[in-house]
Structure formats: structure tokens, C-alpha cells
Write an enzyme that holds these catalytic residues in place. Structure first.
Site, PDB file in Angstrom:
ATOM      1  N   ASP A   1       1.107  -0.883  -0.034  1.00 42.13           N
ATOM      2  CA  ASP A   1      -0.201   0.368  -0.112  1.00 42.13           C
ATOM      3  C   ASP A   1       1.153   1.613  -0.214  1.00 42.13           C
ATOM      4  OD1 ASP A   1       1.079  -0.406   2.241  1.00 42.13           O
ATOM      5  OD2 ASP A   1      -1.125  -0.374   3.441  1.00 42.13           O
TER       6      ASP A   1
ATOM      7  N   ASP B   1       7.187   3.759   3.047  1.00 46.89           N
ATOM      8  CA  ASP B   1       6.922   5.387   3.967  1.00 46.89           C
ATOM      9  C   ASP B   1       8.585   5.132   4.373  1.00 46.89           C
ATOM     10  OD1 ASP B   1       6.398   6.364   6.666  1.00 46.89           O
ATOM     11  OD2 ASP B   1       6.254   5.026   7.809  1.00 46.89           O
TER      12      ASP B   1
HETATM   13  P1  IMP Z   1       7.931   0.762   6.168  1.00 52.02           P
HETATM   14  O1  IMP Z   1       8.195  -0.459   6.366  1.00 52.02           O
HETATM   15  O2  IMP Z   1       7.879   2.159   6.884  1.00 52.02           O
HETATM   16  O3  IMP Z   1       8.222   1.556   4.601  1.00 52.02           O
HETATM   17  O4  IMP Z   1       6.397   0.839   6.698  1.00 52.02           O
HETATM   18  C1  IMP Z   1       5.273   0.572   5.453  1.00 52.02           C
HETATM   19  C2  IMP Z   1       4.186  -0.038   6.179  1.00 52.02           C
HETATM   20  O5  IMP Z   1       4.152   0.728   7.373  1.00 52.02           O
HETATM   21  C3  IMP Z   1       2.259   0.076   5.476  1.00 52.02           C
HETATM   22  O6  IMP Z   1       3.128  -1.072   4.878  1.00 52.02           O
HETATM   23  C4  IMP Z   1       1.880   0.483   5.668  1.00 52.02           C
HETATM   24  O7  IMP Z   1       0.934  -1.041   6.723  1.00 52.02           O
HETATM   25  C5  IMP Z   1       2.028   1.221   7.252  1.00 52.02           C
HETATM   26  N1  IMP Z   1       1.980   3.006   6.996  1.00 52.02           N
HETATM   27  C6  IMP Z   1       3.228   3.386   7.317  1.00 52.02           C
HETATM   28  N2  IMP Z   1       2.321   4.680   6.564  1.00 52.02           N
HETATM   29  C7  IMP Z   1       1.322   4.867   6.516  1.00 52.02           C
HETATM   30  C8  IMP Z   1       0.373   5.495   6.604  1.00 52.02           C
HETATM   31  O8  IMP Z   1       0.462   6.231   6.352  1.00 52.02           O
HETATM   32  N3  IMP Z   1      -0.603   4.876   7.192  1.00 52.02           N
HETATM   33  C9  IMP Z   1      -0.700   3.279   7.435  1.00 52.02           C
HETATM   34  N4  IMP Z   1      -0.160   2.684   7.333  1.00 52.02           N
HETATM   35  C10 IMP Z   1       1.242   3.259   7.108  1.00 52.02           C
HETATM   36 MG    MG Z   2       0.149  -2.119   5.825  1.00 51.38          MG
END
Ligand code: IMP
Ligand code: MG
Length: 194
Positions: A94, A97
Site C-alpha cells: 500500500d 514509508d
Molecule cells: P515501511 O516499512 O516504513 O515502509 O512501512 C510500510 C508499512 O507501514 C505500510 O505497509 C503500512 O502498513 C504502514 N504505514 C506507513 N505509513 C502509513 C500511513 O500513513 N498510514 C497507514 N499505514 C502506514
Molecule cells: Mg501494511
């Protein structure tokens, strides 16, 4: 809540990505690996807008909860490994981040026998990405705000919204939700992948 992306705009954006994937993977065996649960709505729309025959696999990951892990240290129960040997692998999530979730899964891709490993996300919070790994494909680049809807959750809620909305402090009324509150405050929480 403030609407960031209307359903029609999301639909058009995903259609453009689907056309690009059809071109880039033309004639090649492609598996979309959906990271659960957040990518479900995006995956469903994306695959239905593609002309290319694709296979799908799913993998359960979680972030913003549990203890910290280092990217690359992911535990996948025996039997849950996706079947991607001899196929090109596109990780579908989705949102990218910090990038740690996709980084960790991508490292596994070659061990699973994939011909190539790339990433496709609906949303890219580029200002937060730490791993230096930008997504190979993204539909929208968004500012550093906590968003929900179209599969994205706040404490497992709001996934069903057809639009993408910014969760505002007034929405954070329920107690016991340190994860989303931390995320909304910009703390780079580390994901745990099981
Ligand atoms: P990353 O590993 O930090 O890139 O995080 C990715 C995961 O964090 C995504 O698959 C989401 O489940 C969650 N996430 C990060 N930012 C958001 C947001 O703004 N809303 C909802 N879920 C988020
Ligand atoms: Mg997720």
C-alpha cells in the site's frame, strides 16, 4: 479527516501503472506478491486493470507494532514462502514509508528463485524513506502525513474507505493506539515482519 485522493483519481493512477506494467513485463512470467493486509485493495484494482496474465501470492507482514527488527531479519513460517521460482516478482504494498518492510522482503526474493525483484506501491512517502531504496513503481508521492483508506488502516480500521484521507489529531480519539499516534508524530518506527 481530510481527503487527499478521491476514488476517481486513484482509479486513473492505477490504470496508468497497469499499462506500464503490461509494457515492462510483456511476454514474461510475472507474479504479484501482495503484502497483507494493506495492499489488498490496491492489488485487486491493479490486477484487474492489467492485460498481462499474472499470478498472485500473498505474504503477511506487520509494521508499527511489536519489537524492533533489523531489515533483512524476517521470519516466514515454513510453507508460507511464496512460489516464485523462475518468475519475475513484483512486491505490491500500500505504501512505502521508511522502506524497511519492502527492503526486508525484497532481499528474500532472490533466495526464493525469482528472476527479478521489483516493488510497486500505491503511495510513496518519499521524505521518510530511509533505506535509499525508492520504489520501482509508485502511483502517488505523498507528504509525510498519516493516511487511511483504500486498504490503509489506523489500528485495523478505515481500510474500506474508497478514498485516501489524512488522519487528523481529532480522529485519534481512542486510547491505546500508540502505533498510529507514533506514526502520526513522525517517529520512524521499525516494522516487524512475521
Ligand atoms: P515501511 O516499512 O516504513 O515502509 O512501512 C510500510 C508499512 O507501514 C505500510 O505497509 C503500512 O502498513 C504502514 N504505514 C506507513 N505509513 C502509513 C500511513 O500513513 N498510514 C497507514 N499505514 C502506514
Ligand atoms: Mg501494511
Amino acid at each position: 479527516m481530510k481527503i487527499l485522493l478521491e476514488p476517481e483519481r486513484i482509479h486513473r493512477g492505477i490504470a496508468t501503472l497497469a499499462q506500464q506494467l503490461d509494457r515492462d513485463y510483456a511476454g514474461q512470467p510475472l507474479t504479484l506478491l501482495a503484502l497483507l493486509n494493506g495492499s489488498l485493495v490496491f492489488l485487486a484494482d491493479l490486477m484487474r486493470q492489467m492485460q498481462l496474465p499474472v499470478q498472485i501470492e500473498t505474504l503477511r507482514v506487520s509494521s508499527y507494532r511489536g519489537t524492533a527488527t533489523v531489515p533483512g531479519e524476517i521470519k516466514i513460517p515454513p510453507g508460507a514462502e511464496p512460489q516464485v521460482a523462475g518468475r519475475h516478482l513484483l512486491l505490491v504494498d500500500d505504501i512505502l514509508d521508511t522502506g524497511k518492510t519492502l527492503e526486508a522482503v525484497a532481499r528474500r526474493g532472490t533466495a526464493w528463485g525469482a528472476l527479478s525483484v521489483r516493488t510497486a506501491v500505491l503511495l510513496w512517502k518519499s521524505s521518510r524513506t530511509q533505506t535509499g531504496r525508492r520504489p520501482d513503481y509508485f502511483v502517488f508521492e505523498i507528504p509525510d502525513e498519516f493516511v487511511v483508506g483504500f486498504g490503509l488502516d489506523y489500528n485495523e480500521n478505515y481500510r474500506q474507505l474508497p478514498q485516501i484521507a489524512v488522519l487528523e489529531s481529532a480522529d485519534l480519539s481512542s486510547p491505546g493506539t500508540p502505533a498510529a499516534v507514533r506514526a502520526a508524530a513522525g517517529d520512524p518506527a521499525t516494522p516487524e515482519i512475521r
